[in-house]
Design an enzyme around this catalytic site. Structure first.
Site, PDB file in Angstrom:
ATOM      1  N   ALA A  52       0.842  -1.203   0.000  1.00 12.07           N
ATOM      2  CA  ALA A  52       0.000   0.000   0.000  1.00 12.07           C
ATOM      3  C   ALA A  52       0.874   1.249   0.000  1.00 12.07           C
ATOM      4  O   ALA A  52       1.783   1.373   0.829  1.00 12.07           O
ATOM      5  CB  ALA A  52      -0.907  -0.008   1.221  1.00 12.07           C
ATOM      6  N   SER A  60      -3.338  -4.441  -3.047  1.00 12.44           N
ATOM      7  CA  SER A  60      -2.363  -4.067  -2.025  1.00 12.44           C
ATOM      8  C   SER A  60      -2.816  -4.534  -0.655  1.00 12.44           C
ATOM      9  O   SER A  60      -4.011  -4.637  -0.376  1.00 12.44           O
ATOM     10  CB  SER A  60      -2.171  -2.544  -1.978  1.00 12.44           C
ATOM     11  OG  SER A  60      -1.671  -2.033  -3.181  1.00 12.44           O
ATOM     12  N   CYS A  61      -1.844  -4.809   0.176  1.00 16.11           N
ATOM     13  CA  CYS A  61      -2.040  -4.866   1.616  1.00 16.11           C
ATOM     14  C   CYS A  61      -0.853  -4.115   2.215  1.00 16.11           C
ATOM     15  O   CYS A  61      -0.273  -3.268   1.543  1.00 16.11           O
ATOM     16  CB  CYS A  61      -2.157  -6.301   2.128  1.00 16.11           C
ATOM     17  SG  CYS A  61      -0.699  -7.321   1.849  1.00 16.11           S
ATOM     18  N   LYS A  62      -0.481  -4.399   3.412  1.00 11.20           N
ATOM     19  CA  LYS A  62       0.601  -3.645   4.035  1.00 11.20           C
ATOM     20  C   LYS A  62       1.895  -3.772   3.243  1.00 11.20           C
ATOM     21  O   LYS A  62       2.589  -2.783   3.001  1.00 11.20           O
ATOM     22  CB  LYS A  62       0.803  -4.119   5.472  1.00 11.20           C
ATOM     23  CG  LYS A  62       1.908  -3.400   6.230  1.00 11.20           C
ATOM     24  CD  LYS A  62       1.990  -3.908   7.656  1.00 11.20           C
ATOM     25  CE  LYS A  62       3.096  -3.210   8.428  1.00 11.20           C
ATOM     26  NZ  LYS A  62       3.177  -3.679   9.829  1.00 11.20           N
ATOM     27  N   THR A  87      -2.227 -10.067   0.227  1.00  4.81           N
ATOM     28  CA  THR A  87      -2.300  -9.875  -1.225  1.00  4.81           C
ATOM     29  C   THR A  87      -2.236 -11.215  -1.953  1.00  4.81           C
ATOM     30  O   THR A  87      -2.937 -11.440  -2.951  1.00  4.81           O
ATOM     31  CB  THR A  87      -1.168  -8.954  -1.696  1.00  4.81           C
ATOM     32  OG1 THR A  87      -1.358  -7.659  -1.121  1.00  4.81           O
ATOM     33  CG2 THR A  87      -1.139  -8.834  -3.200  1.00  4.81           C
TER      34      THR A  87
END
Length: 936
Positions: A388, A857-859, A865
């Site tokens: 992200a 996205s993720c972190k 993801t």
């Protein structure tokens, strides 16, 4: 030998020069028994094994000699050397049968033996395969261009029991020739899996080039069908993936291939490909260079405004101080990126907080899936995965960008926002005033000089030039921007009459009436908005008065010339002639210069007043625009945070748009959509609304929204070299243009609108659904309003884009079904259901229907993801390629356990385990949970 310092350690060394092997027994007595066993070893058995080894070597040598002299592949060169043409890319499936273990795990090691150089290269260090109920272990192997494979090479397959390198045990090995594999007409090659001594068989290994089997409805012989399919998949890989454009855009590719059955018991060939991209560093470096140049230019612009009142000079000092700080930071970051990018094009998730990588997207990859079936050639599905876009270096103690920018709205409210276009017009008007004022004043002086000479023709010529320059001056002053700026100056003076401001130089600046008057404002509460119109009208009236006076003077001169000369002795006629001559040289007792002087002075005063007010107004516009894009955005660290977040989002969306463009070059409807409506960029986020991830989501929201100011244009590349095919960035903050170069032949086939440089707009939307345990906390005890607002606003923007698309391209395929999907999306968002991942699924369907770019996205784009991407891929196989429900879970588990996403995990953290715990997974939606053994 037994080591003297430890009675339980035994060292075994080999005369071949290999390093010694250390064995540890459970007791010193057991160590002694091992020594006795070695001493009493069966010499005959050792001789038999050595003889067998010699036989294998001789057989291999004979095969090699025969193939290098008699093979039709021989190029006939000196010495009969074989050509070094590669056979990469090559996709294989490896099946192990007949092992004593069932429903267990094995490790399959793949090595390549170059028989010319006698070197061994490890290809797959630990391909883990899980057995089925019938004892079949299946995995896939892909040799890409970055791993060249030759016909003379051999592939060695080694099988170990267990999935842990510390507890695994050797089962067997086998090898085969690449030449034999390519020549065989059967769909596969069966090999015996043997023990280390090469004597005992412990199972069977079946190696297949990616091919289709079991299509009973087809009347084409299976070997022909397999060959055709292999040719199609390799052709698509070679022709498309190895095009100059793809080679420039993608790098460090990882591929995985597997087969799954459809509902009608036919086979799907599924190829996953994950690639890095050089855009991860090239675009951030270009952005840093542009921002540095922009801030440098702004410093120069505000310095050129000349002397200002204390208040405005304080604002200028604020702008200069801010720009100097940002420029210094960005130059330092750019120098660091130049060093790093020389050896890498990838930023791992473990480096997301590094200061010098602040502008680089985290873990940016293209995740692509190619599906080949008996009824169709390769169909591609693409998604961009990246961490992200957020500033992990500054962290999230005080929230993300959305919250930080909201704190500085008061300063922005005190500032008048002017666009870059308005600022440019203001600078043009200032330059025009500086050019025209000296010309008008100079011609006015020349007019007075000519008037003293009583040269009517010359006077008329100079007056014509003065009139022309004054008309240009008046025309330039007819600018509504000046009128509006003067009104804003007055309003600010009234609002700030009793306030003060401490500038960055420490100057306490109070808006006293003197300052207000100097800045063109008035300190009373009344302001006539028509005042500026009277100012430039007075300039026109002044020049008209001069023209009228010259006309009267010339008329008087003509009357004098036409009066008759008096006769001698005629007293009356003589008096009349004297009176006429007197009027010629003097009108009302004054010379021509004396008549024109007060009018010229009035003209100068009017011009001077107009220039003064215009300079004040346009200086205000330029300065306010500079303040608005620098100081009013907040402190320098907030501006830098926004730029960094935007840089990460920009790199990802440019990669996605270019990939979408390359895939759609042969689709006229898609090309028409590009220049008619633009391209949709749909960001899917899996961040929670709890803890630090709230700040990440706030960063991402602002970064995605800023992409609205990005447009694309297609240009013709100079050559097909990778450097010439990389995109270039131009423009300033809020208005960037990405130039995408295409090879000349490809560029010539584009629609004329795109060849003419028509801009392609980007419509970014963001949908977020948290799925982890932190989202459970937020839903039960926290606040989900941020997620709800983002999804609601994005739904409205998505509907607007689809409506525009339907209005302008009503004949586009699938456009009519968008209404139902959008209604479903709206209902899902309004339902406010916990972890309602249907929102993400429906948004993704809409995106694909309108040829949009998908970004997930993720972190850190590693764990969550991976769950989302693999689920989407399997859903596409089921919905568009009739993947059987029975094989849906099998395909999902394979992609998560042995697919490209596991390679992504290993690349980022060096482990082949997703960072989930069993307790955390209890809070995940069911379809987002990895298979057993792939996490921990």
């Amino acid at each position: 030998m037994k080591l003297p310092h430890n009675s339980r350690l035994l060292a075994v060394s080999f005369e071949s020069g290999d390093p010694p092997v250390f064995l540890q027994s459970s007791s010193s007595a057991e160590c002694t028994s091992w020594l006795i066993s070695l001493r009493d070893a069966n010499i005959e058995e050792l001789r038999r094994r050595i003889t067998h080894l010699h036989t294998l070597i001789n057989t291999h040598t004979q095969e090699h000699t025969q193939t290098t002299t008699d093979s039709p592949d021989n190029d006939g060169g000196a010495g009969g050397a074989e050509t070094a043409a590669t056979v990469s890319p090559l996709h294989l499936t490896v099946e192990c049968h007949g092992l004593d273990i069932i429903r267990d795990k094995i490790q399959i090691h793949i090595s390549v033996i170059d028989t010319h150089t006698h070197t061994v290269r490890k290809h797959c260090s630990a391909e883990i395969a899980e057995g089925s109920d019938d004892g079949v272990f299946l995995t896939s192997v892909c040799f890409c261009d970055d791993f060249p494979l030759y016909r003379h090479c051999r592939i060695k397959v080694t099988i170990y029991h267990g999935d842990d390198s510390t507890t695994r045990s050797f089962l067997g090995f086998t090898s085969f020739s690449i030449r034999d594999l390519l020549r065989v007409k059967e769909p596969h090659v069966s090999l015996s899996l043997r023990t280390m001594d090469g004597v005992n068989e412990v199972g069977e290994v079946r190696v297949s080039r990616v091919q289709m089997e079991g299509d009973g409805e087809s009347q084409t012989p299976s070997e022909h069908k397999c060959s055709t399919l292999c040719d199609s998949i390799h052709g698509s890989v070679h022709d498309k993936d190895n095009s100059p454009m793809m080679r420039a855009l993608l790098c460090a590719q990882v591929s995985k291939v597997n087969r799954f059955k459809t509902e009608d018991q036919r086979w799907l060939l599924v190829r996953e490909q994950m690639s890095e991209t050089p855009l991860s560093f090239s675009l951030p470096k270009q952005l840093l260079s542009l921002l540095t140049q922009e801030h440098t230019n702004r410093i120069q612009e505000v310095k050129e405004l000349g002397d200002l009142s204390p208040h405005w000079d304080g604002l200028r000092h604020d702008v200069v101080s801010h720009c100097n700080h940002v420029t210094g930071c960005y130059q330092e970051l750019l120098a660091e990126l130049e060093k790093v990018s020389a050896s890498s094009c990838f930023k791992s998730s473990t480096s997301k907080s590094d200061r010098h990588l602040q502008f680089v997207p985290t873990n940016l990859h293209t995740q692509r899936m190619e599906v080949t079936s008996p009824d169709s050639t390769g169909v591609w599905y693409d998604v961009i995965t990246f961490g992200a876009p957020a500033d992990h270096h500054q962290a999230f103690k005080h929230g993300g960008l959305k919250k930080l920018l909201r704190k500085h709205t008061n300063l922005r409210e005190r500032c008048v926002s002017y666009s870059q276009e308005e600022s440019s017009r203001a600078k043009e008007l200032l330059a025009r005033m500086a050019q025209l004022q000296p010309l008008v004043f100079g011609l006015a002086e020349e007019l007075l000089s000519v008037a003293q000479e009583l040269n009517a023709a010359r006077l008329r010529q100079v007056l014509g030039s003065l009139t022309e320059q004054t008309e240009q001056f008046v025309h330039a002053l007819k600018e509504e921007l000046v009128k509006c700026a003067l009104l804003e100056i007055h309003n600010q003076c009234i609002a700030n009459a009793n306030s003060s401001h401490v500038h960055s130089n420490g100057l306490l600046c109070e808006n006293c009436p003197a300052d207000q008057e100097q800045d063109g404002g008035r300190h009373d509460t009344e302001y006539d908005d028509e005042e500026w119109d009277r100012v430039w009208v007075n300039v026109g009236k002044s020049i008209n008065c001069i023209v009228a006076m010259v006309d009267r003077l010339q008329q008087q001169e003509e009357q004098t010339v036409m009066s008759p000369e008096p006769q001698e002795g005629d007293t009356n006629s003589q008096n009349a002639g004297d009176a006429s001559r007197s009027s010629c040289s003097s009108f009302s007792g004054c010379t021509w210069q004396e008549h024109l002087l007060p009018l010229v002075v009035t003209l100068r005063d009017c011009v001077r007043e107009a220039v003064g007010k215009a300079q004040v107004a346009m200086t205000f516009v330029v300065l306010q625009e500079a303040v608005d894009v620098t100081v009013a955005q907040g402190p320098a660290h907030i501006a830098q945070r926004r730029h960094a977040v935007f840089s990460q989002a920009l790199s990802a969306v440019v990669c996605g748009v270019m990939l979408k463009l390359y895939r759609g070059l042969e689709d006229p409807d898609f090309l028409r959509q590009l220049h008619t409506v633009g391209v949709l960029a749909q960001f899917e986020s899996l961040l929670s609304t709890h803890g630090d991830e709230i700040g990440m989501l706030e960063d991402m929201e602002v970064g995605v929204a800023d992409l609205k100011g990005v447009a694309f244009t297609i240009t013709e590349a100079k050559t097909e070299q990778p450097d010439d095919l990389l995109p270039t960035l131009s423009g300033t903050w809020g208005s960037f243009i990405v130039e995408v170069p295409l090879p000349p032949e490809t560029f010539s086939s584009l629609p004329q609108e795109l060849k003419d440089g028509l801009l392609i707009r980007v419509d970014p939307v963001l949908f977020n659904i948290g799925i982890n345990q932190h989202q459970s906390y937020a839903e039960r005890f926290g606040d989900c309003s941020l997620q709800e607002r983002i999804n609601q606003q994005s739904c409205e923007r998505l509907k607007a884009y689809c409506n525009t698309l339907r209005d302008r391209l009503p004949d586009m395929a699938g456009i009519q079904s968008l209404a139902d999907l959008l209604s479903s999306l709206e209902r899902s968002i309004e339902a406010k259901k916990r972890k309602n991942v249907e929102v993400l699924w429906i948004a993704a369907k809409v995106c694909r229907k309108v040829n949009g770019v998908r970004l997930t996205s993720c972190k850190s784009a590693k764990d969550r993801t991976a769950m989302s991407v693999t689920l989407e891929q399997c859903a596409l196989l089921r919905e568009r390629h009739t993947l059987s429900q029975q094989h849906f879970s099998t395909a999902l588990d394979w992609m998560r356990r042995d697919g490209c996403r596991m390679e992504n995990v290993e690349k980022n953290i060096g482990s082949r385990k997703f960072a989930f715990s069993s307790v955390q997974l209890l809070t995940f939606p069911k379809l987002y949970r990895p298979p057993d053994g792939s996490y921990g």
